[in-house]
Design a protein around this motif. Structure first.
Motif, short mmCIF file in Angstrom:
data_model
loop_
_atom_site.label_atom_id
_atom_site.label_comp_id
_atom_site.label_asym_id
_atom_site.label_seq_id
_atom_site.Cartn_x
_atom_site.Cartn_y
_atom_site.Cartn_z
N GLY A 249 21.25 70.20 17.19
CA GLY A 249 20.99 68.86 16.89
C GLY A 249 20.65 67.92 17.86
N ILE A 250 20.26 66.83 17.89
CA ILE A 250 20.24 65.66 18.78
C ILE A 250 21.21 64.43 18.54
CG2 ILE A 250 18.18 66.66 19.52
CD1 ILE A 250 16.77 63.96 18.32
N PRO A 251 21.78 63.60 19.42
CA PRO A 251 22.25 62.47 19.07
C PRO A 251 21.51 61.48 18.66
CG PRO A 251 22.39 62.71 21.46
CD PRO A 251 21.64 64.03 20.86
N TYR A 252 21.98 60.79 17.46
CA TYR A 252 21.22 59.69 16.97
C TYR A 252 21.75 58.23 16.88
CZ TYR A 252 17.65 62.40 14.70
OH TYR A 252 16.58 63.42 14.41
N TYR A 291 15.28 69.67 17.80
CA TYR A 291 16.01 69.80 19.08
C TYR A 291 14.65 69.83 20.27
CZ TYR A 291 18.96 71.03 23.05
OH TYR A 291 19.82 70.96 24.27
N LEU A 292 13.51 70.34 19.67
CA LEU A 292 12.48 70.41 20.97
C LEU A 292 11.72 69.09 21.00
CD1 LEU A 292 11.05 74.04 20.17
CD2 LEU A 292 12.72 73.39 21.78
N VAL A 293 11.39 68.32 19.88
CA VAL A 293 10.51 67.38 19.77
C VAL A 293 11.33 66.09 19.51
CG1 VAL A 293 8.82 68.83 19.15
CG2 VAL A 293 10.06 67.74 17.36
N GLY A 294 12.36 65.93 19.00
CA GLY A 294 12.95 64.63 18.28
C GLY A 294 13.12 63.76 19.50
N GLU A 295 13.38 63.91 20.64
CA GLU A 295 13.85 63.02 21.60
C GLU A 295 12.48 62.60 22.59
OE1 GLU A 295 18.23 63.32 22.98
OE2 GLU A 295 17.33 65.02 23.69
N ALA A 296 11.34 63.28 22.07
CA ALA A 296 10.32 63.12 22.91
C ALA A 296 9.52 61.92 22.30
CB ALA A 296 9.34 64.43 22.86
N GLY A 297 9.86 61.50 21.02
CA GLY A 297 8.87 60.29 20.47
C GLY A 297 9.53 59.03 20.10
N VAL A 298 8.65 57.85 20.33
CA VAL A 298 9.10 56.84 19.95
C VAL A 298 8.43 56.36 18.88
CG1 VAL A 298 10.30 56.32 21.90
CG2 VAL A 298 7.86 55.83 21.67
N TYR A 299 8.79 55.35 17.73
CA TYR A 299 8.18 54.68 16.86
C TYR A 299 8.09 53.28 17.28
CZ TYR A 299 7.04 52.37 12.60
OH TYR A 299 6.61 51.76 11.48
N VAL A 300 6.74 52.70 17.22
CA VAL A 300 6.42 51.42 17.95
C VAL A 300 5.94 50.39 16.79
CG1 VAL A 300 5.28 50.06 19.56
CG2 VAL A 300 6.13 52.43 19.94
N THR A 301 6.64 49.28 16.68
CA THR A 301 6.21 48.52 15.56
C THR A 301 5.98 47.05 16.06
OG1 THR A 301 6.50 47.69 13.46
CG2 THR A 301 8.57 48.20 14.69
N ASN A 338 22.44 52.82 12.25
CA ASN A 338 21.48 52.37 12.88
C ASN A 338 20.91 53.57 14.18
OD1 ASN A 338 20.76 49.82 12.03
ND2 ASN A 338 22.68 48.97 13.42
N TYR A 339 19.70 53.71 14.00
CA TYR A 339 18.89 54.61 15.15
C TYR A 339 19.01 53.75 16.43
CZ TYR A 339 16.89 58.74 12.48
OH TYR A 339 16.52 59.94 11.99
N PRO A 340 18.84 54.40 17.59
CA PRO A 340 18.60 53.58 18.78
C PRO A 340 17.31 52.73 18.72
CG PRO A 340 18.63 55.91 19.16
CD PRO A 340 18.83 55.55 17.79
N VAL A 341 17.59 51.27 18.91
CA VAL A 341 16.46 50.67 18.72
C VAL A 341 16.27 49.76 19.81
CG1 VAL A 341 15.30 48.77 17.45
CG2 VAL A 341 16.31 50.80 15.85
N ALA A 342 15.22 49.07 20.36
CA ALA A 342 15.03 48.22 21.49
C ALA A 342 13.97 47.30 21.32
CB ALA A 342 15.03 49.11 22.78
N ILE A 343 14.02 46.29 21.84
CA ILE A 343 12.83 45.46 22.24
C ILE A 343 11.88 46.08 23.43
CG2 ILE A 343 11.88 42.99 22.25
CD1 ILE A 343 13.24 43.74 19.62
N PHE A 386 13.86 54.89 18.99
CA PHE A 386 14.09 56.11 19.77
C PHE A 386 14.41 57.40 18.96
CE2 PHE A 386 15.03 52.74 22.76
CZ PHE A 386 14.14 53.04 24.04
N GLN A 387 14.38 58.31 19.30
CA GLN A 387 14.81 59.71 18.60
C GLN A 387 13.77 60.04 17.42
OE1 GLN A 387 16.37 60.43 21.17
NE2 GLN A 387 18.23 61.22 20.47
N SER A 388 12.54 59.84 17.65
CA SER A 388 11.44 59.44 16.60
C SER A 388 10.60 60.67 16.68
CB SER A 388 10.93 58.03 16.56
OG SER A 388 11.81 57.18 16.23
N GLY A 389 10.70 61.77 17.30
CA GLY A 389 9.87 62.83 17.56
C GLY A 389 9.63 63.83 16.42
N ALA A 390 10.72 63.75 15.50
CA ALA A 390 11.06 64.83 14.43
C ALA A 390 11.28 63.90 13.30
CB ALA A 390 12.28 65.59 14.84
N TYR A 391 10.92 64.41 12.04
CA TYR A 391 11.04 63.83 10.69
C TYR A 391 10.68 62.66 10.79
CZ TYR A 391 13.02 68.53 10.12
OH TYR A 391 13.14 69.77 10.53
N GLY A 392 9.47 62.05 11.30
CA GLY A 392 8.99 60.57 11.32
C GLY A 392 7.97 60.47 10.19
#
Length: 411
Positions: A249-252, A291-301, A338-343, A386-392
């Protein structure tokens, strides 16, 4: 200011320079301009490659690493992963086509999942991929399809073990499950496979996913090896394939710590000599997705409106749960967190506030961040999840309310 640690964001694998998040070596503001519109998912090639390298450095020699495409089936990402891993696991005919198009050798592709259609089974047999059969129906169909095509199917049986991965985010084995064939039924089912003329290569034994506890993964692997050796006695040929799943797993969420791979790897190094002595022809496969891809992605809005309702600040964005169901808390969370979120473009700001980030949908479930402390944001600022590389994107109801689709980029 230049730092590798975001000021108003959790520690991530993306650097921050002059207050702006960088993905793929580009400031997110510039990347958004290149993409041309928001919302979008951005996946970082370097982060993907680094994670695969980290896992390979930990795994004992001879253990094969497969990518579970269900975590993220974006074709460009799959093609990148295909060059890094030893195999790909798919869960539909559509995913099978993506894996083949990515250049992965058919014999290194495994097709798992309950309820495969006759067309999908025929597609898999014709392509020469491993079919992970999950029922007697599938075994009978594979025998018939193989006879019709004049091709011997590559058959692995998925086993529903009588144990589970303790503390996992999603339990895939143990108890009554729609996945695989119950372990106690396997002697009879293996006899049926012999009657059907099927050569069973081995077993796929997967008990759970999204675990951050090394000791739980070690216990599940120990039980998996024991069960495989027990069931192998009922095979007509030596066991050649043993897919032990993954479960890494990865931490959310706040308070979660990353999985410590070191004890898991040490346990594998200790166990494999005994496994190979008992099952000398077995190819041991670890199959990882999140575990391989989850931390490699961000969702941007993008923030399209800012409003205050009875003292509570709402940042309304052009994306939401229709693109990222998991971040909204509606993809398996029992208690929403909450997922980790940033401006993403204001990470060095000292002007902060408590705000909720909500999407454009007509439902209160469309919530990306609930009362989080964030830099003060306004219209056109960028929100990064953050943590948006998997199951997005592929795990979200994109058609809900008919808003535009989110884009995906690999950078």
């Amino acid at each position: 200011m230049s730092t590798n640690k975001p000021v108003h964001a959790p520690q991530s694998r993306f650097p921050v320079v002059d207050g702006c998040l960088h993905v793929g070596g580009l400031p997110l503001t510039r990347l958004a301009q290149r993409v041309g519109s928001t919302p979008f998912y951005a996946y970082d090639r370097k982060v993907l490659s680094d994670r695969v390298r980290q896992v390979r450095d930990c795994l004992p020699d001879g253990v094969r690493l497969h990518y579970s495409m269900k975590a993220n089936p974006m074709p460009a990402l799959v093609q990148h992963m295909a060059a890094l891993v030893d195999g790909i696991d798919v869960a539909s005919g559509g995913e099978l086509k993506v894996a083949l198009d990515a250049g992965m050798a058919p014999a290194c592709i495994s097709f798992a999942g309950p309820g495969k259609s006759i067309a999908e089974l025929a597609q898999a047999v014709a392509a020469g991929v491993q079919v992970h059969a999950e029922s007697e129906r599938e075994l009978r169909l594979l025998a018939r399809i193989g006879a019709d095509l004049g091709i011997a199917p590559l058959v692995v049986i998925r086993v529903n073990p009588d144990f589970e991965l303790k503390g996992s985010g999603m339990r895939m084995g143990g108890g009554a499950k729609q996945f695989g064939i119950d372990a106690e039924e396997m002697p009879r089912v293996l006899a049926l496979a012999r009657e059907l003329g099927l050569d069973v290569l081995g077993f796929h034994i997967f008990s759970g996913s999204q675990s951050l506890k090394a000791e739980a993964i070690i216990e599940a692997q120990t039980q998996t090896f024991a069960l495989a050796q027990q069931l192998a006695q009922h095979l007509s040929q030596p066991l050649r394939v043993l897919n032990i799943g993954g479960g890494f797993g990865i931490p959310y969420f706040p308070g979660e710590t990353p999985l410590d791979l070191a004890p898991v790897a040490a346990h594998l190094r200790q166990s494999l000599p005994r496994v190979r002595q008992a099952l000398p022809q077995a190819e041991v496969v670890i199959e990882l997705g999140r575990y391989l891809v989850g931390e490699a992605g961000v969702y941007v809005t993008r923030v399209v409106d800012r409003k205050v309702s009875r003292g509570q600040v709402f940042l309304i964005t052009d994306g939401g749960l229709h693109h990222h169901l998991a971040a909204s808390g509606n993809f398996g969370q029992v208690i929403r967190k909450n997922y980790p979120v940033a401006i993403a473009n204001r990470l060095d700001s000292s002007d902060t506030e408590v705000a909720s980030v909500v999407g454009p949908l007509c439902t209160p479930l469309d919530l990306l961040a609930d009362k989080m402390e964030l830099p003060r944001a306004d219209v056109d600022d960028l929100v990064a999840v953050f943590q948006s590389g998997a199951y997005g994107l592929s795990a979200s109801p994109g058609g809900f309310l008919s808003h535009p689709d989110a884009l995906e980029v690999l950078v």
